[in-house]
Write a protein that holds these residues in place. Structure first.
Motif, mmCIF file in Angstrom:
data_model
loop_
_atom_site.group_PDB
_atom_site.id
_atom_site.type_symbol
_atom_site.label_atom_id
_atom_site.label_comp_id
_atom_site.label_asym_id
_atom_site.label_seq_id
_atom_site.Cartn_x
_atom_site.Cartn_y
_atom_site.Cartn_z
ATOM 1 N N ARG A 73 105.834 72.356 58.006
ATOM 2 C CA ARG A 73 106.544 73.509 58.674
ATOM 3 C C ARG A 73 105.933 74.089 59.696
ATOM 4 O O ARG A 73 106.252 75.111 60.564
ATOM 5 C CB ARG A 73 106.919 74.718 57.584
ATOM 6 N N SER A 74 104.406 74.114 59.649
ATOM 7 C CA SER A 74 103.510 74.831 60.308
ATOM 8 C C SER A 74 103.608 74.204 61.946
ATOM 9 O O SER A 74 103.141 73.008 62.035
ATOM 10 C CB SER A 74 102.133 74.718 59.966
ATOM 11 N N GLU A 99 101.450 70.025 65.655
ATOM 12 C CA GLU A 99 100.560 69.437 66.818
ATOM 13 C C GLU A 99 99.503 68.962 66.304
ATOM 14 O O GLU A 99 99.007 67.965 67.174
ATOM 15 C CB GLU A 99 100.461 70.740 67.574
ATOM 16 N N MET A 100 98.550 69.028 65.459
ATOM 17 C CA MET A 100 97.474 68.422 65.036
ATOM 18 C C MET A 100 97.754 66.921 64.559
ATOM 19 O O MET A 100 97.335 65.984 65.054
ATOM 20 C CB MET A 100 96.982 69.106 63.816
ATOM 21 N N LEU A 101 99.078 66.637 63.845
ATOM 22 C CA LEU A 101 99.325 65.457 63.496
ATOM 23 C C LEU A 101 99.849 64.701 64.605
ATOM 24 O O LEU A 101 99.500 63.311 64.692
ATOM 25 C CB LEU A 101 100.489 65.556 62.517
ATOM 26 N N LEU A 126 112.411 67.609 61.466
ATOM 27 C CA LEU A 126 111.812 67.729 59.935
ATOM 28 C C LEU A 126 110.862 66.796 59.695
ATOM 29 O O LEU A 126 111.089 65.523 60.450
ATOM 30 C CB LEU A 126 113.096 67.335 58.996
ATOM 31 N N ILE A 127 109.634 67.048 59.679
ATOM 32 C CA ILE A 127 108.452 65.989 59.184
ATOM 33 C C ILE A 127 108.131 66.439 57.810
ATOM 34 O O ILE A 127 107.811 67.228 57.284
ATOM 35 C CB ILE A 127 107.287 66.618 60.013
ATOM 36 N N LEU A 173 104.167 59.198 56.944
ATOM 37 C CA LEU A 173 104.598 60.249 57.695
ATOM 38 C C LEU A 173 105.952 60.139 58.282
ATOM 39 O O LEU A 173 106.018 59.191 59.369
ATOM 40 C CB LEU A 173 103.376 60.381 58.616
ATOM 41 N N LEU A 174 106.865 60.853 58.121
ATOM 42 C CA LEU A 174 108.313 60.582 58.431
ATOM 43 C C LEU A 174 108.745 61.664 59.172
ATOM 44 O O LEU A 174 108.770 62.775 58.904
ATOM 45 C CB LEU A 174 109.056 60.640 57.044
ATOM 46 N N CYS A 175 109.537 61.230 60.613
ATOM 47 C CA CYS A 175 110.194 62.213 61.202
ATOM 48 C C CYS A 175 111.776 62.052 61.043
ATOM 49 O O CYS A 175 112.296 61.018 60.829
ATOM 50 C CB CYS A 175 109.864 61.796 62.586
ATOM 51 N N LEU A 176 112.499 63.240 60.728
ATOM 52 C CA LEU A 176 113.712 63.086 60.434
ATOM 53 C C LEU A 176 114.529 64.047 61.471
ATOM 54 O O LEU A 176 114.169 65.188 61.622
ATOM 55 C CB LEU A 176 114.148 63.310 59.022
#
Length: 211
Positions: A63-64, A69-71, A107-108, A180-183
């Motif tokens: 949520r941060s 951005e770090m990821l 959503l990550i 590591l999933l992007c939705l």
């Protein structure tokens, strides 16, 4: 005993369509996903099969904005390093690929597999401990199909250092990163895989060997 449902031809046809439309999405709209939708998807994800019923999947919802951005920066750097290996005709193709949606997807989720869960009591994994990871992969695939059934795309980001991501998210040492999933809602939904559309890799014929 419960009476099993009867799945008719119409359902089976729609299920086949769902499988065909389960694509790895990289281009997302930024529309937020309702919390109740996300909760329902995660509940469905938890219906996945697991070795010994261990249910080893562990989920971190990012949520941060700073962590996101770090990821994204970490994956960008890994993409650049990986791209250096393509110094042939695939170089221009590689540079044209979008390999993650970490900045756009609403959503990550980081999905980990607990390598030493107390659940399951060791059943089924004495000789194949990797069955825990396989179980978590099944959970990801269950989530993938459930999301697609609601018009939500999922992109699995794999160009990263699992240890670095685990450190960023400050998870227990026994958790192994699986995905590591992007939705989010796809920006350009298509039934054909993007890598196939862009000429990177066509779908291969199924290989079956009889013994």
């Amino acid at each position: 005993m419960s009476t099993p449902p009867l799945f008719d031809d119409a359902f089976r046809a729609q299920l086949a369509t769902l499988f065909a439309w389960r694509r790895d999405v990289r281009h997302f709209r930024t529309d937020p996903l309702p919390d109740e939708t996300v909760a329902a998807l995660l509940e469905t994800m938890a219906l996945a099969p697991s070795v010994g019923n261990a249910q080893p999947w562990r989920i971190v919802r990012v949520r941060s904005p700073a962590l996101r951005e770090m990821l994204a920066a970490h994956v960008d750097a890994a993409v650049t390093v990986a791209g250096a290996a393509y110094d042939d005709a695939r170089g221009p193709l590689y540079k044209g690929l979008k390999l993650h949606g970490l900045r756009e997807a609403p959503l990550i989720l980081a999905v980990f597999s607990d390598e030493a869960p107390s659940t399951g009591h060791g059943l089924g994994r004495a000789t194949m401990p990797e069955a825990l990871v396989y179980s978590t992969v099944m959970a990801v695939h269950t989530l993938w199909l459930a999301a697609r059934a609601q018009g939500i795309g999922l992109g699995w980001v794999s160009i990263l250092d699992p240890a670095a991501v685990a450190a960023m998210l400050d998870v227990p040492a026994q958790w192994a990163l699986v995905g590591l999933l992007c939705l989010g809602l796809p920006a350009d939904p298509a039934i054909e895989p993007e890598l196939q559309r862009r000429g990177w890799q066509a779908r291969e014929a199924l290989h079956v060997v009889d013994r």
